[in-house]
Design a protein around this motif. Sequence first.
Motif, PDB file in Angstrom:
ATOM      1  N   THR A 229       0.872  -1.161   0.000  1.00 18.94           N
ATOM      2  CA  THR A 229       0.000   0.000   0.000  1.00 18.94           C
ATOM      3  C   THR A 229       0.914   1.218   0.000  1.00 18.94           C
ATOM      4  O   THR A 229       2.135   1.080   0.003  1.00 18.94           O
ATOM      5  CB  THR A 229      -0.945   0.003   1.223  1.00 18.94           C
ATOM      6  OG1 THR A 229      -1.854   1.096   1.100  1.00 18.94           O
ATOM      7  CG2 THR A 229      -0.170   0.142   2.522  1.00 18.94           C
ATOM      8  N   ASP A 230       0.353   2.402  -0.049  1.00 23.22           N
ATOM      9  CA  ASP A 230       1.210   3.582   0.091  1.00 23.22           C
ATOM     10  C   ASP A 230       0.592   4.534   1.104  1.00 23.22           C
ATOM     11  O   ASP A 230      -0.578   4.387   1.486  1.00 23.22           O
ATOM     12  CB  ASP A 230       1.460   4.266  -1.256  1.00 23.22           C
ATOM     13  CG  ASP A 230       0.175   4.650  -1.939  1.00 23.22           C
ATOM     14  OD1 ASP A 230      -0.510   5.557  -1.433  1.00 23.22           O
ATOM     15  OD2 ASP A 230      -0.167   4.036  -2.971  1.00 23.22           O
ATOM     16  N   ALA A 231       1.405   5.478   1.521  1.00 28.53           N
ATOM     17  CA  ALA A 231       0.975   6.367   2.606  1.00 28.53           C
ATOM     18  C   ALA A 231      -0.295   7.115   2.217  1.00 28.53           C
ATOM     19  O   ALA A 231      -1.196   7.291   3.038  1.00 28.53           O
ATOM     20  CB  ALA A 231       2.096   7.347   2.954  1.00 28.53           C
ATOM     21  N   ALA A 232      -0.387   7.526   0.949  1.00 27.68           N
ATOM     22  CA  ALA A 232      -1.553   8.307   0.527  1.00 27.68           C
ATOM     23  C   ALA A 232      -2.827   7.471   0.610  1.00 27.68           C
ATOM     24  O   ALA A 232      -3.880   7.972   1.023  1.00 27.68           O
ATOM     25  CB  ALA A 232      -1.347   8.817  -0.898  1.00 27.68           C
TER      26      ALA A 232
ATOM     27  N   PRO B 155      -7.833  16.029  13.627  1.00 26.84           N
ATOM     28  CA  PRO B 155      -7.958  17.310  12.924  1.00 26.84           C
ATOM     29  C   PRO B 155      -8.462  17.117  11.505  1.00 26.84           C
ATOM     30  O   PRO B 155      -8.115  16.140  10.853  1.00 26.84           O
ATOM     31  CB  PRO B 155      -6.537  17.867  12.915  1.00 26.84           C
ATOM     32  CG  PRO B 155      -5.656  16.707  13.161  1.00 26.84           C
ATOM     33  CD  PRO B 155      -6.446  15.703  13.934  1.00 26.84           C
ATOM     34  N   PRO B 156      -9.279  18.035  11.014  1.00 28.59           N
ATOM     35  CA  PRO B 156      -9.718  17.969   9.623  1.00 28.59           C
ATOM     36  C   PRO B 156      -8.539  18.215   8.688  1.00 28.59           C
ATOM     37  O   PRO B 156      -7.533  18.796   9.089  1.00 28.59           O
ATOM     38  CB  PRO B 156     -10.736  19.098   9.517  1.00 28.59           C
ATOM     39  CG  PRO B 156     -10.423  20.018  10.645  1.00 28.59           C
ATOM     40  CD  PRO B 156      -9.824  19.181  11.731  1.00 28.59           C
ATOM     41  N   VAL B 157      -8.671  17.780   7.449  1.00 25.18           N
ATOM     42  CA  VAL B 157      -7.569  17.898   6.485  1.00 25.18           C
ATOM     43  C   VAL B 157      -7.149  19.356   6.299  1.00 25.18           C
ATOM     44  O   VAL B 157      -5.966  19.676   6.264  1.00 25.18           O
ATOM     45  CB  VAL B 157      -7.983  17.280   5.131  1.00 25.18           C
ATOM     46  CG1 VAL B 157      -6.839  17.423   4.131  1.00 25.18           C
ATOM     47  CG2 VAL B 157      -8.337  15.821   5.307  1.00 25.18           C
ATOM     48  N   TRP B 158      -8.130  20.258   6.208  1.00 25.86           N
ATOM     49  CA  TRP B 158      -7.776  21.655   5.950  1.00 25.86           C
ATOM     50  C   TRP B 158      -6.950  22.246   7.080  1.00 25.86           C
ATOM     51  O   TRP B 158      -6.157  23.154   6.875  1.00 25.86           O
ATOM     52  CB  TRP B 158      -9.014  22.521   5.668  1.00 25.86           C
ATOM     53  CG  TRP B 158     -10.125  22.444   6.685  1.00 25.86           C
ATOM     54  CD1 TRP B 158     -11.298  21.757   6.541  1.00 25.86           C
ATOM     55  CD2 TRP B 158     -10.199  23.072   7.975  1.00 25.86           C
ATOM     56  NE1 TRP B 158     -12.075  21.904   7.668  1.00 25.86           N
ATOM     57  CE2 TRP B 158     -11.435  22.704   8.555  1.00 25.86           C
ATOM     58  CE3 TRP B 158      -9.331  23.897   8.697  1.00 25.86           C
ATOM     59  CZ2 TRP B 158     -11.828  23.140   9.825  1.00 25.86           C
ATOM     60  CZ3 TRP B 158      -9.720  24.327   9.965  1.00 25.86           C
ATOM     61  CH2 TRP B 158     -10.946  23.947  10.505  1.00 25.86           C
ATOM     62  N   TYR B 159      -7.129  21.716   8.296  1.00 31.81           N
ATOM     63  CA  TYR B 159      -6.393  22.270   9.433  1.00 31.81           C
ATOM     64  C   TYR B 159      -4.894  22.069   9.256  1.00 31.81           C
ATOM     65  O   TYR B 159      -4.087  22.879   9.700  1.00 31.81           O
ATOM     66  CB  TYR B 159      -6.881  21.576  10.711  1.00 31.81           C
ATOM     67  CG  TYR B 159      -6.292  22.115  11.997  1.00 31.81           C
ATOM     68  CD1 TYR B 159      -6.881  23.185  12.655  1.00 31.81           C
ATOM     69  CD2 TYR B 159      -5.161  21.532  12.561  1.00 31.81           C
ATOM     70  CE1 TYR B 159      -6.352  23.672  13.836  1.00 31.81           C
ATOM     71  CE2 TYR B 159      -4.626  22.009  13.755  1.00 31.81           C
ATOM     72  CZ  TYR B 159      -5.229  23.081  14.383  1.00 31.81           C
ATOM     73  OH  TYR B 159      -4.713  23.548  15.554  1.00 31.81           O
TER      74      TYR B 159
ATOM     75  N   PHE C 125      -7.109  -0.103  11.143  1.00 28.55           N
ATOM     76  CA  PHE C 125      -8.264  -0.420  10.303  1.00 28.55           C
ATOM     77  C   PHE C 125      -7.924  -0.153   8.835  1.00 28.55           C
ATOM     78  O   PHE C 125      -8.217  -0.968   7.950  1.00 28.55           O
ATOM     79  CB  PHE C 125      -9.448   0.438  10.756  1.00 28.55           C
ATOM     80  CG  PHE C 125     -10.730   0.192  10.007  1.00 28.55           C
ATOM     81  CD1 PHE C 125     -11.455  -0.981  10.191  1.00 28.55           C
ATOM     82  CD2 PHE C 125     -11.228   1.148   9.125  1.00 28.55           C
ATOM     83  CE1 PHE C 125     -12.641  -1.201   9.501  1.00 28.55           C
ATOM     84  CE2 PHE C 125     -12.420   0.940   8.440  1.00 28.55           C
ATOM     85  CZ  PHE C 125     -13.118  -0.246   8.629  1.00 28.55           C
ATOM     86  N   ALA C 126      -7.278   0.980   8.568  1.00 27.80           N
ATOM     87  CA  ALA C 126      -6.937   1.364   7.190  1.00 27.80           C
ATOM     88  C   ALA C 126      -5.986   0.344   6.571  1.00 27.80           C
ATOM     89  O   ALA C 126      -6.149  -0.050   5.410  1.00 27.80           O
ATOM     90  CB  ALA C 126      -6.313   2.762   7.172  1.00 27.80           C
TER      91      ALA C 126
ATOM     92  N   ASP D  91      -3.753   7.207   4.257  1.00 25.01           N
ATOM     93  CA  ASP D  91      -4.270   8.504   4.715  1.00 25.01           C
ATOM     94  C   ASP D  91      -5.699   8.726   4.233  1.00 25.01           C
ATOM     95  O   ASP D  91      -6.544   9.250   4.958  1.00 25.01           O
ATOM     96  CB  ASP D  91      -3.397   9.655   4.195  1.00 25.01           C
ATOM     97  CG  ASP D  91      -2.118   9.803   5.007  1.00 25.01           C
ATOM     98  OD1 ASP D  91      -2.013   9.140   6.060  1.00 25.01           O
ATOM     99  OD2 ASP D  91      -1.237  10.578   4.597  1.00 25.01           O
ATOM    100  N   ALA D  92      -5.962   8.324   2.974  1.00 30.13           N
ATOM    101  CA  ALA D  92      -7.294   8.549   2.418  1.00 30.13           C
ATOM    102  C   ALA D  92      -8.346   7.792   3.217  1.00 30.13           C
ATOM    103  O   ALA D  92      -9.438   8.315   3.480  1.00 30.13           O
ATOM    104  CB  ALA D  92      -7.327   8.124   0.949  1.00 30.13           C
ATOM    105  N   ILE D  93      -8.016   6.573   3.620  1.00 27.95           N
ATOM    106  CA  ILE D  93      -8.982   5.792   4.405  1.00 27.95           C
ATOM    107  C   ILE D  93      -9.183   6.440   5.777  1.00 27.95           C
ATOM    108  O   ILE D  93     -10.308   6.624   6.238  1.00 27.95           O
ATOM    109  CB  ILE D  93      -8.513   4.320   4.560  1.00 27.95           C
ATOM    110  CG1 ILE D  93      -8.416   3.654   3.181  1.00 27.95           C
ATOM    111  CG2 ILE D  93      -9.476   3.556   5.456  1.00 27.95           C
ATOM    112  CD1 ILE D  93      -7.766   2.280   3.193  1.00 27.95           C
ATOM    113  N   VAL D  94      -8.069   6.807   6.408  1.00 32.30           N
ATOM    114  CA  VAL D  94      -8.181   7.420   7.743  1.00 32.30           C
ATOM    115  C   VAL D  94      -8.975   8.723   7.661  1.00 32.30           C
ATOM    116  O   VAL D  94      -9.837   9.010   8.491  1.00 32.30           O
ATOM    117  CB  VAL D  94      -6.778   7.661   8.351  1.00 32.30           C
ATOM    118  CG1 VAL D  94      -6.880   8.497   9.623  1.00 32.30           C
ATOM    119  CG2 VAL D  94      -6.106   6.330   8.670  1.00 32.30           C
TER     120      VAL D  94
END
Lengths: 211, 127
Positions: free
Chosen positions: A38-41, A126-130, B35-36, A44-47
């Motif tokens: 998998t890759d970090a992106a 935190p939200p992504v925009w933060y 989970f991810a 991150d997208a799932i999280v």
Amino acid sequence: MTTSEHPHGHDHGESSELSETELRVRALQTILIDKGYTDAAALDAIVEAYEQKIGPHIGARVVARAWTDPAFRQALLADATAAVSPFGQGGRVGENLVAVENTPERHNMVVCTLCSCYPWDVLGLPPVWYKSFAYRSRTVKEPRSVLREFGVTLPERTEIRVWDSTAEVRYLVLPMRPAGTDGWSEEKLATLVTRDSMVGTGLPRSPEPRS
Amino acid sequence: MTANDAAKRALAANPGLPVDAEGPVFREPWQAQAFAMTLALHEKGLFAWSEWAAMLGETIKAAQAAGDPDTGETYYHHWLATLERMTAKKAVASPADLASHRDAWERAAHRTPHGQPIELKSGDFTG
């Protein structure tokens, strides 16, 4: 040296610490990414799809209590870490937390350069925009226009104060109680408190007009 | 979004997952990360959900036999232990691999000043 002896953040020299569980999670992540599973992106997208679902989200209850209980409000503004700790269900919450109160004269906004400086144990993740560079840099320079983009227009006379979080101090905005909520219970008030209102990029919801 | 469809299938296969009306909830960030990783490996076809559920069930049963209170608090600890077992079984990450990476992350944390992002460097593996 312990942080409690140095409440003003004189512990810059301290190293970071990861819990045993965090170490295991990071170890596995690194191996999966290095081996191309998998890759970090992608992770991150799932999280990020669950960012609103991570953490205990006790901030809304804290704010509602402060709206209904003047003694608690005082205690929160005096020492947020101590005031918030009974809200945590096991585990420490609100470490090095400072509550800043919105008034008609002053609106507070919180920024940070690192997601670790977000009080996730009180507000969730935190939200992504933060975490975005644009939010961090522009909020300091032009908070009023950033707020407008979030749909919040404040009277010109309201000063906007921007708080830059650090590893030592995290901030929780105590928003103003919405009008038309006289006699509301703490539970009902808590439903009006949004995450953004506790970061200062939003206001609490308005009560539904009675039909 | 595909993460949602994948999560729905994960939920169907794992009725013990802590959820609210909209889907999974996590008490701490690492739980969402675990989970991810599981979703990502399943997407890669590393295992079927039936195989995952059977292994998770074994992990939980063994923990209960060893005195785990089974309050739901520990669910994601069992989930992570299962993920470690699964990746070992599928020859993705051996226990030795996991241990050396764990130690490297610990060294990385120790040399990183508080508040800075912790990043792994090759030197962290040698101590």
